[in-house]
Design a protein around this motif. Structure first.
Motif, PDB file in Angstrom:
ATOM      1  N   HIS A 159       3.357  -3.532  -1.168  1.00 41.86           N
ATOM      2  CA  HIS A 159       3.575  -3.502  -2.380  1.00 41.86           C
ATOM      3  C   HIS A 159       2.724  -4.557  -3.281  1.00 41.86           C
ATOM      4  O   HIS A 159       2.694  -4.576  -4.491  1.00 41.86           O
ATOM      5  N   HIS A 160       2.014  -5.373  -2.384  1.00 41.09           N
ATOM      6  CA  HIS A 160       1.277  -6.666  -3.109  1.00 41.09           C
ATOM      7  C   HIS A 160      -0.211  -6.391  -2.815  1.00 41.09           C
ATOM      8  O   HIS A 160      -0.639  -7.536  -3.306  1.00 41.09           O
ATOM      9  N   LEU A 161      -0.908  -5.563  -2.662  1.00 39.72           N
ATOM     10  CA  LEU A 161      -2.311  -5.385  -2.188  1.00 39.72           C
ATOM     11  C   LEU A 161      -2.622  -6.459  -1.536  1.00 39.72           C
ATOM     12  O   LEU A 161      -3.653  -7.399  -1.920  1.00 39.72           O
ATOM     13  N   SER A 162      -1.984  -6.675  -0.516  1.00 36.02           N
ATOM     14  CA  SER A 162      -2.155  -7.617   0.405  1.00 36.02           C
ATOM     15  C   SER A 162      -3.521  -7.664   1.476  1.00 36.02           C
ATOM     16  O   SER A 162      -3.650  -8.785   1.969  1.00 36.02           O
ATOM     17  N   ARG A 163      -4.111  -6.482   1.228  1.00 34.23           N
ATOM     18  CA  ARG A 163      -5.173  -6.240   1.925  1.00 34.23           C
ATOM     19  C   ARG A 163      -6.481  -6.210   1.159  1.00 34.23           C
ATOM     20  O   ARG A 163      -6.525  -5.564   0.017  1.00 34.23           O
ATOM     21  N   GLU A 164      -7.650  -6.990   1.543  1.00 35.19           N
ATOM     22  CA  GLU A 164      -8.722  -6.898   0.572  1.00 35.19           C
ATOM     23  C   GLU A 164      -9.419  -5.620   0.236  1.00 35.19           C
ATOM     24  O   GLU A 164      -9.693  -5.416  -0.690  1.00 35.19           O
ATOM     25  N   ASP A 210      -3.908  14.453 -17.110  1.00 31.76           N
ATOM     26  CA  ASP A 210      -5.150  13.695 -16.758  1.00 31.76           C
ATOM     27  C   ASP A 210      -4.770  12.217 -15.682  1.00 31.76           C
ATOM     28  O   ASP A 210      -4.101  11.580 -16.425  1.00 31.76           O
ATOM     29  N   ILE A 211      -4.714  12.722 -14.548  1.00 34.88           N
ATOM     30  CA  ILE A 211      -4.056  11.736 -13.629  1.00 34.88           C
ATOM     31  C   ILE A 211      -5.045  11.310 -12.415  1.00 34.88           C
ATOM     32  O   ILE A 211      -5.841  12.363 -11.936  1.00 34.88           O
ATOM     33  N   THR A 212      -5.248   9.988 -12.186  1.00 32.84           N
ATOM     34  CA  THR A 212      -6.150   9.683 -11.070  1.00 32.84           C
ATOM     35  C   THR A 212      -5.082   8.948 -10.149  1.00 32.84           C
ATOM     36  O   THR A 212      -4.466   8.075 -10.624  1.00 32.84           O
ATOM     37  N   PHE A 213      -5.197   9.358  -8.807  1.00 31.21           N
ATOM     38  CA  PHE A 213      -4.164   8.793  -7.924  1.00 31.21           C
ATOM     39  C   PHE A 213      -5.034   8.167  -6.625  1.00 31.21           C
ATOM     40  O   PHE A 213      -5.494   8.720  -6.099  1.00 31.21           O
ATOM     41  N   LEU A 214      -4.654   6.957  -6.500  1.00 27.08           N
ATOM     42  CA  LEU A 214      -5.033   6.177  -5.303  1.00 27.08           C
ATOM     43  C   LEU A 214      -4.077   6.056  -4.235  1.00 27.08           C
ATOM     44  O   LEU A 214      -3.125   5.458  -4.624  1.00 27.08           O
ATOM     45  N   LYS A 215      -4.248   6.427  -2.985  1.00 22.29           N
ATOM     46  CA  LYS A 215      -3.239   6.220  -2.132  1.00 22.29           C
ATOM     47  C   LYS A 215      -4.044   5.038  -1.013  1.00 22.29           C
ATOM     48  O   LYS A 215      -5.144   5.447  -0.446  1.00 22.29           O
ATOM     49  N   PHE A 216      -3.125   3.985  -0.749  1.00 24.44           N
ATOM     50  CA  PHE A 216      -3.748   2.937  -0.048  1.00 24.44           C
ATOM     51  C   PHE A 216      -2.883   3.360   1.276  1.00 24.44           C
ATOM     52  O   PHE A 216      -2.000   2.905   1.534  1.00 24.44           O
ATOM     53  N   LYS A 219     -10.855  -1.862  -4.022  1.00 17.88           N
ATOM     54  CA  LYS A 219     -10.764  -0.576  -4.399  1.00 17.88           C
ATOM     55  C   LYS A 219     -10.073  -0.365  -5.504  1.00 17.88           C
ATOM     56  O   LYS A 219     -10.431   0.277  -6.465  1.00 17.88           O
ATOM     57  N   PHE A 220      -8.891  -1.059  -5.783  1.00 19.84           N
ATOM     58  CA  PHE A 220      -8.177  -0.945  -6.969  1.00 19.84           C
ATOM     59  C   PHE A 220      -8.737  -1.650  -8.217  1.00 19.84           C
ATOM     60  O   PHE A 220      -8.929  -0.912  -9.249  1.00 19.84           O
ATOM     61  N   LEU A 221      -9.598  -2.668  -8.124  1.00 25.20           N
ATOM     62  CA  LEU A 221     -10.247  -3.210  -9.272  1.00 25.20           C
ATOM     63  C   LEU A 221     -11.453  -2.393  -9.436  1.00 25.20           C
ATOM     64  O   LEU A 221     -11.582  -2.267 -10.632  1.00 25.20           O
ATOM     65  N   GLY A 267     -11.677  -9.475  -6.069  1.00 24.93           N
ATOM     66  CA  GLY A 267     -10.872  -8.739  -5.247  1.00 24.93           C
ATOM     67  C   GLY A 267     -10.932  -9.399  -3.940  1.00 24.93           C
ATOM     68  O   GLY A 267      -9.715  -8.854  -2.843  1.00 24.93           O
ATOM     69  N   GLN A 268     -11.602 -10.315  -3.562  1.00 23.33           N
ATOM     70  CA  GLN A 268     -11.431 -10.955  -2.276  1.00 23.33           C
ATOM     71  C   GLN A 268     -10.037 -11.676  -2.282  1.00 23.33           C
ATOM     72  O   GLN A 268      -9.387 -12.101  -3.192  1.00 23.33           O
ATOM     73  N   LEU A 269      -9.550 -11.668  -0.984  1.00 21.78           N
ATOM     74  CA  LEU A 269      -8.353 -12.347  -0.840  1.00 21.78           C
ATOM     75  C   LEU A 269      -8.822 -13.922  -0.772  1.00 21.78           C
ATOM     76  O   LEU A 269     -10.025 -14.291  -0.585  1.00 21.78           O
ATOM     77  N   PRO A 270      -7.822 -14.747  -1.144  1.00 28.66           N
ATOM     78  CA  PRO A 270      -8.296 -16.193  -1.230  1.00 28.66           C
ATOM     79  C   PRO A 270      -8.976 -16.777  -0.017  1.00 28.66           C
ATOM     80  O   PRO A 270      -8.138 -16.258   1.047  1.00 28.66           O
ATOM     81  N   LYS A 271     -10.112 -17.295   0.142  1.00 31.08           N
ATOM     82  CA  LYS A 271     -10.646 -17.821   1.297  1.00 31.08           C
ATOM     83  C   LYS A 271      -9.838 -18.736   1.828  1.00 31.08           C
ATOM     84  O   LYS A 271      -9.803 -18.805   3.101  1.00 31.08           O
ATOM     85  N   VAL A 272      -9.173 -19.568   1.086  1.00 30.66           N
ATOM     86  CA  VAL A 272      -8.157 -20.722   1.788  1.00 30.66           C
ATOM     87  C   VAL A 272      -7.256 -20.732   1.044  1.00 30.66           C
ATOM     88  O   VAL A 272      -7.221 -20.719  -0.470  1.00 30.66           O
TER      89      VAL A 272
END
Length: 648
Positions: free
Chosen positions: A620-625, A609-615, A630-632, A31-36
């Motif tokens: 739209h793109h999970l731009s923050r690490e 049966d629902i699990t909901f995650l609010k970021f 958290k999603f993974l 889940g880390q953002l690309p380091k480079v």
């Protein structure tokens, strides 16, 4: 040399920590953002700029290779915006584009801003000044263009200016072209807006010679001039819904009478041609392949073709320049079974930044110096990731129920017997997009947990010819979903998937499909995971009507045999009798957050049966690490509960 670069680029990690770092397949590592990423060298090849991950955000970082400057590193970060792209203006200055969610006239938007700055981050200048709002000038209200980073030309012969397309309050989405001073943002208009022209293009010398426009009647036209002194004339016009598009402009050539365009070739593939403006006709194919649509051209500063790229079962770059051909032979020997791309070069073509990737290699970066005859590795995208546990990606083809061949990719967990595995079906987003033979952090997280993964390029996917792409028209909630379900049945028939242990997972349109494909064929899936999904088609289309191109989009989605309610997971909750995980960001500007939230509320109301995650502040793109991790972690826990499996 290698250690020098390594320490410079990973400025936020100590050399001791790097040396002691253990290899991992944890959710945090995936889940880390690309380091480079996005490394670019200055025109003289003596300085580097790149994106790095810092405190979970993408940050611009610069460093120098010059004698006397080696060592210091300059992080350039912003708190309220995300980086989009950057480019060297010269050896000492950078142009930088940033974006942030906004709102105009009650409509949610994504805004961009554009800056110039010294290579070390000093003396930043906002290159677009606000202006008064036309008829409302007396009120003192200010107008700022929504998109401020539409560079028409970087003016290679004028180091102090660029050409920038900017609209006004009176001519929204129909911009003028301005010559902008990169030091103080002063500007002067060089091309005035013309009726319904939305995009302007300049040749290699910086002369604006072509414009493309779209009007509310779904008609598009292309205007052109041979030189700055010539008048404009229309060279093509067509209806975007009713007509076949004759060609798409791509680049200027060195000949003012010839432009490079893309069009459908005799095999139904996207290819590139010379187009003779005097004759009004094609003048020969310059790039094409039977294996896939040609996706891009590399044209040098003189207007000559250097290479072209297409994605068949695997990505292919064809070099037409003899110098690059020789380098490519070297790459093929040094990095067999991997994709090698030159991502940046010095102006004299003696130094190159090279990226090497594959499904089992997220990305390694090298500096190739032809004068020194050296090629040194200096950075990797995902440090600490255990490549030895990553799965190969196998191109496959299966038949849909109507006989159409559907290409896809199969990834199987390393060291497992490939029979009756817990399986995740993963349709891509878009839907006008495709999956490729490349590293995918979702896929590899899943395979390291023991799951088989099938990605399919269902009808409507790009890259497989215009006929295949057009088969997706008006099949958003129809045959596209059938193709996905047919892929699931193929996995069962081939013996890869345990029929009682299959989940479906996707993002955006893939998230929609993860919820709606099981509605079409109940009992096929045990669970579903959806990131930023469209769930209510009526609400979504009502939202989309505010944006340019809505009529074309509506025509693409509409199906005479299916109502919006028929196509909506939100209206078919009675058929969703399996566990669902949904995640959505509050600042999503592509699929509104309430698409996910309202669906989750209705599921809970119906005691599903629902699990909901609010970021919070998520896009739209999970731009923050933090959102990625958290999603993974949630996916890992959710699938572990319903499919079994887990990291070894």
């Amino acid at each position: 040399m290698r250690s020098l670069f390594f320490i410079c680029l990973f400025l936020f990690t100590s050399s001791a920590a790097l040396a002691e770092q253990k290899l991992s397949i944890s959710a945090e590592t995936f889940g880390q953002l690309p380091k480079v990423e996005g490394i670019q060298m200055s025109p003289d090849g003596t300085r580097l700029a790149m994106f790095q991950s810092y405190k979970g955000r993408k940050t611009l970082v610069t460093t120098s290779l010059r004698e006397g400057e080696i060592g210091p590193i300059y992080p350039i970060s912003f708190q309220e915006v995300e980086y989009s792209w950057f480019r060297w203006l010269n050896n000492d200055q950078l142009a930088v584009s940033v974006r942030f969610p906004g709102k105009r006239f009650g409509t949610e938007t994504m805004e961009t801003r554009f800056l110039s700055m010294n290579w070390n981050g000093s003396d930043a200048v906002n290159l677009v000044k606000t202006q008064r709002m036309g008829a409302w000038r007396s009120t003192g209200d200010k107008w700022a263009s929504q998109y401020q980073d539409d560079v028409v030309s970087f003016l290679p012969d004028d180091p102090d200016h660029i050409l920038l397309a900017l609209d006004s309050f009176e001519s929204m989405n129909e911009p003028d072209v301005y010559k902008v001073n990169i030091h103080d943002a002063d500007r002067s208009r060089v091309v005035r807006t013309r009726g319904s022209i939305n995009d302007w293009y300049a040749d290699q010398k910086g002369v604006v010679r072509l414009g493309i426009g779209y009007n509310r009647r779904n008609r598009e036209r292309i205007i052109y001039r041979k030189s700055e002194d010539d008048g404009w004339k229309t060279i093509a016009k067509y209806d975007l819904i009713e007509d076949d598009i004759p060609f798409v402009f791509e680049q200027f050539s060195s000949d003012p009478n010839i432009i490079f365009v893309s069009a459908v070739d005799e095999n139904g593939r996207k290819a590139y041609y010379k187009y003779d403006l005097d004759a009004g006709d094609f003048a020969g194919k310059i790039a094409g392949s039977d294996e896939g649509d040609v996706g891009s051209l590399d044209i040098d500063e003189e207007g000559n073709l250097q290479s072209y790229h297409y994605d068949g079962a695997k990505p292919v770059t064809v070099y037409t320049d003899k110098h690059r051909q020789a380098i490519d032979v070297f790459f093929a020997k040094k990095f067999p079974d991997e994709t090698v791309r030159i991502i940046s070069a010095s102006k004299d073509k003696r130094k190159y930044i090279v990226e090497v990737t594959s499904p089992q290699n997220p990305g390694d970066f090298y500096l190739l110096d032809l004068d020194k005859k050296t090629m040194n590795g200096f950075a990797e995208k995902y440090p600490g990731l255990d490549h030895g546990k990553l799965a190969p990606m196998k191109p496959v083809i299966y038949a849909a129920r109507d006989g159409l061949e559907i290409p896809g990719y199969l990834s199987l967990p390393v060291g497992k017997d490939p029979k009756k595995l817990p399986t995740v079906i993963m349709p891509h987003g878009g839907p006008n997009a495709r999956d490729n033979w490349e590293f995918d952090y979702w896929v590899q997280l899943l395979t390291t947990r023991g799951y088989a993964v099938l990605q399919m390029n269902y009808r409507g996917s790009t890259g497989f010819g215009v006929k295949f792409e057009n088969l997706g028209d008006q099949e958003w909630g129809g045959k596209m979903l059938d193709d996905i379900n047919d892929g699931t049945r193929w996995m069962i028939e081939q013996g890869y998937a345990d029929p009682d242990n299959i989940c479906i997972m996707g993002g955006s349109y893939g998230g929609y499909a993860a919820l709606q494909a099981p509605v079409k064929e109940q009992g096929l899936y045990k669970c579903a995971v959806a990131l930023a999904p469209v769930t209510d088609m009526s609400s979504f289309m009502f939202h989309e009507r505010k944006y340019v191109g809505f009529q074309i989009y509506r025509h693409y989605i509409r199906n005479d045999e299916l109502s919006y309610d028929d196509m909506s997971p939100h209206e078919n909750i009675d058929k969703i009798n399996f566990p669902v995980l949904v995640a959505h960001g509050t600042d999503d500007r592509r699929v509104p957050f309430d698409q996910g939230e309202d669906f989750a509320k209705k599921m809970k109301k119906e005691k599903k049966d629902i699990t909901f995650l609010k970021f919070e502040d998520g896009d739209h793109h999970l731009s923050r690490e933090e959102h990625r991790v958290k999603f993974l972690k949630a996916v890992e826990k959710f699938l572990g509960k319903h499919l079994g499996g887990g990291a070894d």
